[in-house]
Design a protein around this motif. Sequence first.
Motif, PDB file in Angstrom:
ATOM      1  N   THR A 374       0.860  -1.180   0.000  1.00 60.86           N
ATOM      2  CA  THR A 374       0.000   0.000   0.000  1.00 60.86           C
ATOM      3  C   THR A 374       0.893   1.225   0.000  1.00 60.86           C
ATOM      4  O   THR A 374       2.121   1.114   0.147  1.00 60.86           O
ATOM      5  CB  THR A 374      -0.915   0.028   1.239  1.00 60.86           C
ATOM      6  OG1 THR A 374      -0.088   0.139   2.417  1.00 60.86           O
ATOM      7  CG2 THR A 374      -1.768  -1.225   1.335  1.00 60.86           C
ATOM      8  N   ALA A 375       0.276   2.395  -0.145  1.00 61.78           N
ATOM      9  CA  ALA A 375       1.070   3.628  -0.135  1.00 61.78           C
ATOM     10  C   ALA A 375       1.760   3.826   1.210  1.00 61.78           C
ATOM     11  O   ALA A 375       2.852   4.398   1.278  1.00 61.78           O
ATOM     12  CB  ALA A 375       0.179   4.824  -0.458  1.00 61.78           C
ATOM     13  N   SER A 376       1.145   3.355   2.280  1.00 59.46           N
ATOM     14  CA  SER A 376       1.747   3.506   3.606  1.00 59.46           C
ATOM     15  C   SER A 376       2.621   2.313   3.991  1.00 59.46           C
ATOM     16  O   SER A 376       3.349   2.379   4.986  1.00 59.46           O
ATOM     17  CB  SER A 376       0.652   3.696   4.665  1.00 59.46           C
ATOM     18  OG  SER A 376      -0.225   2.589   4.685  1.00 59.46           O
ATOM     19  N   ASN A 377       2.558   1.244   3.212  1.00 60.38           N
ATOM     20  CA  ASN A 377       3.364   0.056   3.495  1.00 60.38           C
ATOM     21  C   ASN A 377       3.938  -0.497   2.192  1.00 60.38           C
ATOM     22  O   ASN A 377       3.561  -1.567   1.720  1.00 60.38           O
ATOM     23  CB  ASN A 377       2.509  -1.006   4.196  1.00 60.38           C
ATOM     24  CG  ASN A 377       3.350  -2.116   4.798  1.00 60.38           C
ATOM     25  OD1 ASN A 377       4.501  -1.910   5.175  1.00 60.38           O
ATOM     26  ND2 ASN A 377       2.783  -3.305   4.889  1.00 60.38           N
ATOM     27  N   ALA A 431       0.583  18.464   2.326  1.00 58.89           N
ATOM     28  CA  ALA A 431       1.093  18.348   3.694  1.00 58.89           C
ATOM     29  C   ALA A 431       1.074  16.893   4.143  1.00 58.89           C
ATOM     30  O   ALA A 431       2.037  16.397   4.739  1.00 58.89           O
ATOM     31  CB  ALA A 431       0.261  19.214   4.638  1.00 58.89           C
ATOM     32  N   ARG A 432      -0.014  16.197   3.845  1.00 57.39           N
ATOM     33  CA  ARG A 432      -0.100  14.781   4.204  1.00 57.39           C
ATOM     34  C   ARG A 432       0.939  13.958   3.450  1.00 57.39           C
ATOM     35  O   ARG A 432       1.564  13.047   4.009  1.00 57.39           O
ATOM     36  CB  ARG A 432      -1.501  14.256   3.904  1.00 57.39           C
ATOM     37  CG  ARG A 432      -2.562  14.772   4.871  1.00 57.39           C
ATOM     38  CD  ARG A 432      -3.944  14.349   4.458  1.00 57.39           C
ATOM     39  NE  ARG A 432      -4.951  14.732   5.447  1.00 57.39           N
ATOM     40  CZ  ARG A 432      -6.208  15.006   5.161  1.00 57.39           C
ATOM     41  NH1 ARG A 432      -6.625  14.936   3.898  1.00 57.39           N
ATOM     42  NH2 ARG A 432      -7.056  15.343   6.110  1.00 57.39           N
ATOM     43  N   THR A 433       1.128  14.280   2.165  1.00 57.35           N
ATOM     44  CA  THR A 433       2.102  13.540   1.357  1.00 57.35           C
ATOM     45  C   THR A 433       3.522  13.770   1.856  1.00 57.35           C
ATOM     46  O   THR A 433       4.326  12.831   1.938  1.00 57.35           O
ATOM     47  CB  THR A 433       1.986  13.961  -0.113  1.00 57.35           C
ATOM     48  OG1 THR A 433       0.652  13.725  -0.586  1.00 57.35           O
ATOM     49  CG2 THR A 433       2.961  13.180  -0.983  1.00 57.35           C
ATOM     50  N   LEU A 434       3.841  15.024   2.200  1.00 52.48           N
ATOM     51  CA  LEU A 434       5.192  15.338   2.678  1.00 52.48           C
ATOM     52  C   LEU A 434       5.466  14.660   4.014  1.00 52.48           C
ATOM     53  O   LEU A 434       6.563  14.137   4.249  1.00 52.48           O
ATOM     54  CB  LEU A 434       5.364  16.854   2.807  1.00 52.48           C
ATOM     55  CG  LEU A 434       5.270  17.664   1.507  1.00 52.48           C
ATOM     56  CD1 LEU A 434       5.492  19.144   1.779  1.00 52.48           C
ATOM     57  CD2 LEU A 434       6.267  17.168   0.470  1.00 52.48           C
ATOM     58  N   LEU A 435       4.477  14.672   4.890  1.00 54.15           N
ATOM     59  CA  LEU A 435       4.664  14.040   6.194  1.00 54.15           C
ATOM     60  C   LEU A 435       4.796  12.522   6.036  1.00 54.15           C
ATOM     61  O   LEU A 435       5.630  11.889   6.691  1.00 54.15           O
ATOM     62  CB  LEU A 435       3.478  14.386   7.100  1.00 54.15           C
ATOM     63  CG  LEU A 435       3.768  14.434   8.606  1.00 54.15           C
ATOM     64  CD1 LEU A 435       4.820  15.489   8.914  1.00 54.15           C
ATOM     65  CD2 LEU A 435       2.501  14.728   9.392  1.00 54.15           C
ATOM     66  N   ALA A 436       3.975  11.946   5.149  1.00 59.61           N
ATOM     67  CA  ALA A 436       4.073  10.500   4.892  1.00 59.61           C
ATOM     68  C   ALA A 436       5.423  10.160   4.274  1.00 59.61           C
ATOM     69  O   ALA A 436       6.011   9.116   4.580  1.00 59.61           O
ATOM     70  CB  ALA A 436       2.939  10.051   3.972  1.00 59.61           C
ATOM     71  N   MET A 441      10.826   7.598   4.603  1.00 60.79           N
ATOM     72  CA  MET A 441      12.280   7.607   4.447  1.00 60.79           C
ATOM     73  C   MET A 441      12.977   7.341   5.787  1.00 60.79           C
ATOM     74  O   MET A 441      13.991   6.633   5.831  1.00 60.79           O
ATOM     75  CB  MET A 441      12.760   8.914   3.807  1.00 60.79           C
ATOM     76  CG  MET A 441      12.492  10.190   4.534  1.00 60.79           C
ATOM     77  SD  MET A 441      12.906  11.598   3.455  1.00 60.79           S
ATOM     78  CE  MET A 441      12.615  12.975   4.583  1.00 60.79           C
ATOM     79  N   LEU A 442      12.427   7.853   6.895  1.00 66.45           N
ATOM     80  CA  LEU A 442      13.032   7.589   8.195  1.00 66.45           C
ATOM     81  C   LEU A 442      12.852   6.130   8.604  1.00 66.45           C
ATOM     82  O   LEU A 442      13.777   5.493   9.111  1.00 66.45           O
ATOM     83  CB  LEU A 442      12.415   8.511   9.248  1.00 66.45           C
ATOM     84  CG  LEU A 442      12.730  10.008   9.096  1.00 66.45           C
ATOM     85  CD1 LEU A 442      11.888  10.832  10.053  1.00 66.45           C
ATOM     86  CD2 LEU A 442      14.213  10.273   9.322  1.00 66.45           C
ATOM     87  N   VAL A 534       8.076  13.580  13.742  1.00 66.13           N
ATOM     88  CA  VAL A 534       7.117  13.532  12.628  1.00 66.13           C
ATOM     89  C   VAL A 534       5.728  13.151  13.144  1.00 66.13           C
ATOM     90  O   VAL A 534       4.720  13.753  12.767  1.00 66.13           O
ATOM     91  CB  VAL A 534       7.585  12.529  11.547  1.00 66.13           C
ATOM     92  CG1 VAL A 534       6.480  12.270  10.530  1.00 66.13           C
ATOM     93  CG2 VAL A 534       8.822  13.070  10.834  1.00 66.13           C
ATOM     94  N   HIS A 535       5.688  12.161  14.026  1.00 70.35           N
ATOM     95  CA  HIS A 535       4.399  11.713  14.563  1.00 70.35           C
ATOM     96  C   HIS A 535       3.738  12.793  15.414  1.00 70.35           C
ATOM     97  O   HIS A 535       2.504  12.845  15.511  1.00 70.35           O
ATOM     98  CB  HIS A 535       4.586  10.443  15.391  1.00 70.35           C
ATOM     99  CG  HIS A 535       5.056   9.279  14.593  1.00 70.35           C
ATOM    100  ND1 HIS A 535       5.707   8.196  15.144  1.00 70.35           N
ATOM    101  CD2 HIS A 535       4.997   9.021  13.259  1.00 70.35           C
ATOM    102  CE1 HIS A 535       6.006   7.321  14.200  1.00 70.35           C
ATOM    103  NE2 HIS A 535       5.592   7.803  13.044  1.00 70.35           N
TER     104      HIS A 535
END
Length: 716
Positions: A374-377, A431-436, A441-442, A534-535
């Motif tokens: 997924t985009a988040s995984n 903003a959501r994309t940059l934070l994700a 990357m971290l 970030v969180h």
Amino acid sequence: MQSTANYLWHTGDLLGQGATASVYKARNKKSGELVAVKVFNAASYLRPHEVQVREFEVLRKLNHQNIVKLFAVEETGASHQKVLVMEYCSSGSLLNVLESPEHAFGLPEEEFLVVLRCVVAGMNHLRENGVVHRDIKPGNIMRLVGDQGQSIYKLTDFGAARELEDDEKFVSIYGTEEYLHPDIYERAVLRKPQQKAFGVSVDLWSIGVTLYHAATGNLPFIPFGGPRRNKEIMYRITTEKPAGAIAGMQRRENGPLEWSYSLPGTCQLSMGLQNQLVPILANILEVEQTKCWGFDQFFAETSDILQRVVVHVFSLSQALLHHVFVHAHNTIAIFQEAVCEQTGVAPQDQEYLFEGHLCVLEPSLSAQHIAHTTASNPLTLFSNASENPTGLTFRDPALDVPRFVPKVDVQSDYSTAKSALGAGHQALRLARTLLAGQELMLRGLYWFVEMLQATGRKTLDVTQTALLFLSSSLGTESSAAGVPELPEVKKAAELRSRLQTLAEVLSRCSHSVRETQRSLSALSAQLVESRDQVHADKSIQQIQCCVDKMFVIYKQFKKSRQRPGLAYNEEQIHKLDKVNFSHLAKRLLQAFQEECAQKYHASLVTYGKWLREVHETRTHLRLIGCSVAACNTEAQGAQESLSKILDLLSHQLLQDQTRSAQASPPLTAASPSPKSEGLIFHMQELCESMKLLAFDLQDNNRIIERLSRTPSAPGI
């Protein structure tokens, strides 16, 4: 209220209106079921009878989930007007969706693919039944929500439709001018006489404009002042469009025409999907009907997209998330080539982590063996390229925020608020994309550091074990004291010297690994701290709050523009709303620029430094691996040499015993020399130690090699 024998409706429940009919929300008198009724006006009855009944006949012929269903044809009680009773789509049209400020820059990729799938399926059903629609546009694509919350889009309004085979032509004029094929536009809008006949490909042009509109939120062809105000330039743009161009714009009055061969950077479609879609748009937005694709090729190419699955891949070296579209039956080698096209990382240099573990991809297997992403995984791609991560490039939403005119102009104020709110939604998405992106990357780098640490720990453990054996072996040197000066003993001494050097190399390796482990531990702690920051980021909540408040004012402006004028007090409130709206937009943009964009770019710089550090550490560990491999080779050679010496000495000892037995009295047993026994015992002990040492060094070497192998090797 109006009614037919089985349905009734209120004229205030208007869903849509055209030149020949109006559509209302109605109810079944018995069941209460909601339906849509299309009531024809007086103008419709001025058309020839065969044209009047054509829509009924076409709809009766069609039966598909992506085409609005016809339930019945009835008449009103008094005027005996024809009424089409059709399926009710509660969520409006695709045009309603696109006119929402949230979709000012186009639909999200998932929703766009739903639109594409539904439109292609509906059009395919039309062509199978020999029907040309002739008025494809977002307003004629209705939306409803399925039982599981999914969008379903359906083609509607078949007033202009007629039966037409692929090789047939027609000359009558229908359609909406922004979506018209240029040949029809020339005759219908510019009123220029011409004798051209039109084929079914005119629907493809309209589909192309509709898909571009859905993907970007804007029409592809825009003259200065807009399509309705500058019709001659509109026609010029569509007819002078170069091959391959999918959009054209005139930015200033009498200015040059500017062509675009790709979708704008503000659209929400991934580059993986854009690469598939743009060639289709280029070939159906072709003015010359002989050069335009036919429906067969259009269906083949769009079906190819819709049959693909998306694999999400986050490139650590670029700090970018990629959507890679492949067929499930494709091999992983084809997938890796697709990744290479988007990232520039050659297949042999691609290494993947998934959920923190090394992911082994066998090129000969099918892509269906790739883990569900997924985009988040996503799959995390690591390569040997030590480049500065580019991250996401984006257009500053502030550039798309217009200013209110000083005076009260409800129409202008509404348009300005709508555009500004659209930019606010774009800022929120970014903003959501940059934070994700920061999280990915971290997290990905943290996983890789953890893997390096695990490898370092194993290397250190085995190296320490090998050192213990070496120390034990070298510590037995005194047991050989007093041994006769033999060539074999001298050679054994040389081997001991080589073992001493080997011990020193391993000791240095051990020290270096310890230093590397400390460095990796410090980096791991920094990555965890950065992820916690970030969180804890609250910028998205700030932007969301501004967007919500701006939306309330926007809704009020939308109501105000429908009124003929504002009373004095209403006008004063309207002015205050404009001021408040402008303040909210300013706060939103400030939060985005200072809390999101600046932090993102700063994190890229820090991340790039850490990424280079990881590359250097990995290279260093590989060098240690080479040293350990060399030690392994030395140990194997020493062990083999010692075995040969031991065999030789044992043979000599046996010969000495035999000679002594022959020379001694018959009743006296021969006994070996104590010095010879000590030498044999010493060499056996040393040989056994070297065997154990060689075994452990081989195991160490295998561990180190796993880190430096290509992704096709077994994972750690």
